[in-house]
Structures are given as structure tokens and as C-alpha cells.
Design a protein around this motif. Structure first.
Motif, PDB file in Angstrom:
ATOM      1  N   LYS A  62       0.823  -1.206   0.000  1.00 28.69           N
ATOM      2  CA  LYS A  62       0.000   0.000   0.000  1.00 28.69           C
ATOM      3  C   LYS A  62       0.860   1.261   0.000  1.00 28.69           C
ATOM      4  N   LYS A  65       2.051   2.438  -3.468  1.00 28.94           N
ATOM      5  CA  LYS A  65       1.092   2.815  -4.512  1.00 28.94           C
ATOM      6  C   LYS A  65       1.234   4.272  -4.928  1.00 28.94           C
ATOM      7  N   TYR A  70      -1.679   3.184  -9.062  1.00 30.10           N
ATOM      8  CA  TYR A  70      -2.679   2.212  -8.619  1.00 30.10           C
ATOM      9  C   TYR A  70      -3.268   1.493  -9.813  1.00 30.10           C
ATOM     10  N   HIS A 283      -4.114   4.714  -2.758  1.00 28.38           N
ATOM     11  CA  HIS A 283      -2.792   5.154  -2.305  1.00 28.38           C
ATOM     12  C   HIS A 283      -2.872   5.363  -0.813  1.00 28.38           C
TER      13      HIS A 283
END
Length: 363
Positions: A62, A65, A70, A283
Motif C-alpha cells: 500500500k 502505490k 494504482y 494510495h
């Protein structure tokens, strides 16, 4: 520090003193102080092949990102044209020692914590045995022990790693974002000296605590503990507190039960207000969610990532921590699925309704 003596104040005092001393030293003495701090941490974290302790700051899927984009999209871009690089400190979640705990308000989410139930934290960390500490869970535990036993050395090492990450980001024409509580929820007063020492870094965190940011470059997203529903009673629901935060412009993270889809709005039945939901999985750089002054905050929607749960039962098995959301892909009396031009199902229901909740628990 010895077991049982750790507190927010003792950690804050240790971080304050360590950073004040370290940043006051001339270059050669500062380098020696950095080496001494790293050496102290190896007793709790071990050594890499280079002889140094493993890094405190790491990246997960995560966190990357923002800089990688993404689902094949473009990386995040700030208004000034720079990109964003993010990294974070993943300590052990809900670890308790004496009166100190890394997550003071974890009653509602301890069994659902991403630091134990998602990705490699689940697959390599011990699976359904949430007390097991292997792989990434063990790494987080070791870092936590290093901070609690050697807080001054830990603060120096953390400062140095942020400085190094910042230089790399600058060379890439990016801003550095740092989460100091990737899995934990430690009072920001502990980190204040670190945050003030790097005014050009964007520090951000999620919190279930009733804390406020400690510096202009520190941003908070407040975390929902879920809600009660028609078939589940959530005694830990903090929705009334979160509603106040939203109404005063702060953003609130909320985990929904569906693994693939998020609602577009949340409708509070008690007040009639509706709050917009943004995709919190696209994100992790939450400072970009800040709304214009005078506008309500947004709900940062997070999908259900607990490997062992299902869309239909997640809100019940989590005692309401996951807020129930049914996209309802079926349309009309025939029950056919609505699909877009790419064959993806189209949600017929894009709203979650929150019924009247009990008074919020004290934080």
C-alpha cells in the motif's frame, strides 16, 4: 528501559533528549553517535550482512502505490509537480507492557488488525494464530522491543533513516511521506521531536485516539471502530465521535465488508447528513484528502482485506468493525447482473446507511 517502566512520557522525554543531542553535534561526532545507536539496537533486532540492524523504515504494497501508481495508473503528483514517496515504521500492533500499549483503543479491531490478518502478516506471520510471531510479525515485535528498551538509540536511528529517505526522494524530485504508526497507534507526543526535526517531510497517520496533530507537517486520519447494525451490536462504535470529526473538516477511515467494492456515500440516518467516500486503497498518502476550509471531511473507504472472512459475514464476525456494504449487482425483477463495457459488474447500491448509534465509548 526496564520492563514495566515504559510510558508515553518516558518515551517522549527519551526521544526529545536524543534528537536534541544528536542534531546539536558536529558532523564527525554525529556520525559516531549514529554508529553507537545502531550498535545498541542490534541486541534486539539482530544484524544484516553489513553488520547493521535491519531497517526501521520499510514499505508495504500500500505504501508503494503513491509512487508506483494504482492498478497500472500514474503515480501521484503534487500541485507543484513533484511525486510522492512513502515509507513507514511498522511496530507490533496492540502490544502491551505494563500500563503501556502500542494501540490504546484496539478493543474493536484487535482481531481484525491488518498487521496480523492481511497479506504476508497472515501468510508468513502465523496465520489464524494471532498470537504467533513469525516472519513480518516477528520483525515488528523486534522493532518494538528495540524502541522500548533503547528509546534514545531508536530515536537517533529513526532520525537518520528519515534523513536518508528524504535525500533519495529529493534526488527523484519527490516529497517524502512517513507513517510512524503503520500498525500501531502511539501518542504523537512521542514522535514530536522527530517530526519537528524534519519540517520538509509530510508525516501522517491513522488514529483511533482522541489526539490532534502535533505539528503543521503532521496529518491525522481518524479511524472508525465500526457501527452497530440490525443483526450486530458493536459496543465499541465511535461513530458519533467520527461524525463530529467529519463535520469539522477532518477525514475518517472506515473499513467496509466487501472485498472488491466501496460505496460512494455514507448516509447518517440520525442527522440526515451524507458524507462522500474516497478510495483509501488507491494510495496511502492521506494528506491529499484534506478538504477546503469550511467543508466537511471525507470518509476514506477501505475494503475488507481479512483473508479468512467473506463479504456477507464480515460485519457479523467482526462485531461490526467492518461496516456492512452490499453493492447489489442484480437489477430488475429478473435478477440479471448489470455490467459495464468491459464486463465488470455495476453496483446498483452505492450508499451505506448508518442507523442511530449509542453514545461513543470514552477514549
Amino acid at each position: 528501559m526496564p520492563h514495566g517502566t515504559v510510558s508515553i512520557k518516558s518515551l517522549s522525554d527519551a526521544f526529545d533528549a536524543a534528537i536534541a543531542h544528536h542534531t546539536s553535534l558536529p558532523p564527525e561526532q554525529r556520525a559516531a553517535n549514529s554508529r553507537a545507536a545502531a550498535e545498541k539496537l542490534t541486541a534486539h533486532m539482530g544484524r544484516t550482512k553489513s553488520g547493521m540492524p535491519p531497517p526501521l523504515l520499510t514499505k508495504n504494497a500500500k505504501l508503494t502505490k503513491a509512487e508506483a501508481g494504482y492498478k497500472g495508473g500514474k503515480p501521484l503528483t503534487l500541485p507543484d509537480g513533484r511525486g510522492v514517496e512513502t515509507t513507514g515504521l511498522a511496530l507490533a500492533p496492540a502490544y502491551q507492557e505494563g500500563k503501556f500499549t502500542t494501540c490504546p483503543n484496539s478493543a474493536s479491531c484487535k482481531a481484525e488488525c491488518l498487521g496480523k490478518t492481511s497479506g504476508n502478516y497472515f501468510k508468513l506471520g502465523g496465520g489464524k494464530d494471532l498470537d504467533a510471531a513469525q516472519g513480518p510479525r516477528l520483525n515488528s515485535f523486534n522493532k518494538t522491543q528495540a524502541m522500548l528498551r533503547e528509546p534514545e538509540a531508536f530515536a537517533v536511528r529513526l532520525h537518520d533513516e528519515i534523513e536518508a529517505a528524504k535525500r533519495i526522494a529529493e534526488m527523484n524530485n519527490n516529497m517524502l511521506g512517513v507513517r510512524l504508526n503503520v500498525l500501531s497507534d502511539i501518542n504523537p507526543r512521542v514522535h514530536k521531536a522527530i517530526i519537528n526535526a524534519h519540517p520538509d517531510v509530510a508525516f501522517y497517520d491513522y488514529t483511533k485516539n482522541n489526539s490532534n496533530p502535533v505539528a503543521p507537517n503532521h496529518h491525522y486520519t481518524y479511524s472508525s471502530t465500526g457501527v452497530s447494525d440490525t443483526d450486530v451490536d458493536n459496543p465499541h462504535s465511535n461513530w458519533k465521535q467520527m461524525r463530529k470529526r467529519l463535520d469539522t473538516g477532518s477525514n475518517v477511515a472506515m473499513a467496509f465488508s466487501h472485498k472488491a467494492h466501496l460505496p460512494e456515500t455514507v448516509h447518517d440516518e440520525e442527522t440526515g447528513k451524507k458524507y462522500r467516500v474516497v478510495n483509501g486503497d488507491s494510495h496511502d498518502f492521506r494528506p491529499l484528502d484534506i478538504q477546503p476550509k469550511g467543508q466537511p471531511g471525507v470518509i476514506v473507504g477501505l475494503r475488507n482485506k481479512k483473508i479468512s472472512s467473506t463479504n456477507e459475514a464480515a460485519h457479523r464476525t467482526s462485531n461490526g468493525f467492518f461496516v456492512r456494504y452490499n453493492p447489489d449487482f442484480l437489477m430488475g425483477n429478473k435478477g440479471t447482473r448489470a455490467k459495464d463495457m468491459h464486463g465488470n459488474p455495476i453496483a446498483q447500491n452505492t450508499e451505506v446507511r448508518i442507523r442511530h448509534q449509542k453514545a461513543a465509548p470514552a477514549l
